[in-house]
Design an enzyme around this catalytic site. Structure first.
Site, PDB file in Angstrom:
ATOM      1  CD  GLU A  85     -46.142 -12.033   5.673  1.00  0.00           C
ATOM      2  OE1 GLU A  85     -46.564 -11.340   6.626  1.00  0.00           O
ATOM      3  OE2 GLU A  85     -46.878 -12.464   4.760  1.00  0.00           O
ATOM      4  CD  GLU A  95     -48.729 -15.897   4.822  1.00  0.00           C
ATOM      5  OE1 GLU A  95     -47.827 -16.445   5.488  1.00  0.00           O
ATOM      6  OE2 GLU A  95     -49.330 -14.883   5.210  1.00  0.00           O
TER       7      GLU A  95
END
Ligand code: MG
Length: 355
Positions: free
Chosen positions: A187, A274
């Protein structure tokens, strides 16, 4: 045949020769066992085909992931929690339980890079964290499911040399295995796609592609892997790339699905490597209606996903209650509310794939 065998047996009995009687019985038993054995060999021919044998080498065609026959495929499974925090779940039995009991077709090994919850990751303890990931990859290969090797980092562009070295090692060891999917930047935060994430990704992908020409690579997008629209307007020029879309259902709703639609319309493939049922913090309340909306969206667009996470941390996105067995064998009473939503969904969607 049996009539003639019995005929000979009766004759030998009449001849009152015990040795021949014993020999005939031994023959009978042998014939019987032989029949049974050849029967079970026939059954073995029909042995179960594993998930990876079924779908084979994955690739990207248009905005979809497709299997070895060019048919769209959707993988559904669980992400393990940060390796340096919940590494106890990085073992063969746990992965096997996720395949056999939950029907996961994929697991994600989230190798922690920097410090998290006060614990150092790969940068400080490379061999320790590498070994955990290898254990999960080897388990997935043995069990015939897919596995994401995730560089779980919020600042990967600052750790580029380490990432390149790691992924070259993984590509050399596993590049010929259809099971393995690389995720090169979990991320990225609020940085530039053009100036930070794209140049990093270009270098890491180039290093992987020099060794492994074809396995899927998941590319992180900015704003915690939400800006898939931005990436899709300025995509990378390599084969078999998918862009990661992460969401936490209680925080990220239709606005984010709209960004995903924009990216798909621009022709890139997405992978929800995710997502959580909770708020973006990984904790807080579970918005079940939004979770359902996201499942519908992902199914309609054939987007593969892994849920965050297999871990027993005391937070609402954790699938397991504190102290749950490291080796699986979880009863429903060991599983959290979020975990039960996922266990039921994965089973419902995937169960027929295992027939
Ligand atoms: Mg390959």
């Amino acid at each position: 045949m049996w009539q003639s065998v019995f005929g000979i047996l009766i004759q030998t009995i009449k001849m009152k020769k015990p040795f021949w009687i014993l020999l005939m019985f031994a023959l009978l038993i042998n014939i019987n066992c032989g029949t049974t054995e050849s029967g079970s060999n026939d059954n073995e021919v029909e042995k179960t085909v594993s998930i990876v044998e079924k779908f084979g080498k994955l690739s990207v065609s248009g905005n979809k992931i497709v299997d070895q026959n060019g048919e769209p495929v959707v993988l559904r499974g669980m992400s393990l929690f940060w390796s340096q925090i919940k590494g106890k779940y990085y073992n063969y039995d746990c992965v096997k339980w996720l395949r056999d009991d939950w029907k996961c077709t994929i697991v994600r090994a989230a190798m922690g890079i920097e410090q998290a919850d006060g614990l150092d990751g790969y940068l400080v303890n490379p061999q320790t964290e590498y070994d955990k990931v290898i254990t999960v990859i080897d388990a997935a290969i043995d069990l015939g499911i897919y596995v994401i090797v995730d560089w779980h980092d919020h600042h990967a562009h600052n750790n580029k040399e380490e990432a390149i070295e790691f992924f070259k090692r993984i590509a050399t060891k596993y590049g010929d295995k259809p099971n393995v999917i690389y995720e090169i930047y979990n991320e990225p935060m609020q940085i530039s796609w053009k100036d930070d994430v794209k140049p990093y990704s270009e270098e890491v992908i180039k290093a992987i592609r020099e060794i492994d020409h074809d396995n899927l690579i998941i590319v992180g997008t900015t704003t915690w892997s939400q800006d898939v629209d931005i990436a899709s307007n300025d995509p990378l020029n390599f084969n078999n790339l998918v862009y990661s879309l992460h969401f936490y259902a209680s925080s990220h709703k239709q606005d984010l699905r709209d960004k995903a639609v924009a990216a798909l319309n621009n022709g890139v493939a997405l992978f929800v490597s995710e997502f959580g049922t909770t708020e973006y913090t990984g904790d807080g309340f579970i918005d079940e209606a939004e979770v359902e909306a996201w499942f519908k969206f992902m199914e309609a667009n054939k987007i593969s996903w892994c849920n965050w996470s297999i871990g027993d941390k005391d937070e609402s996105s954790a699938a397991l209650k504190p102290g749950a067995n490291a080796k699986g064998v979880w009863k429903d009473s060991d599983i959290t509310k979020s975990g039960m939503i996922l266990k039921n969904k994965i089973y419902e969607f995937n169960k027929e794939l295992f027939n």
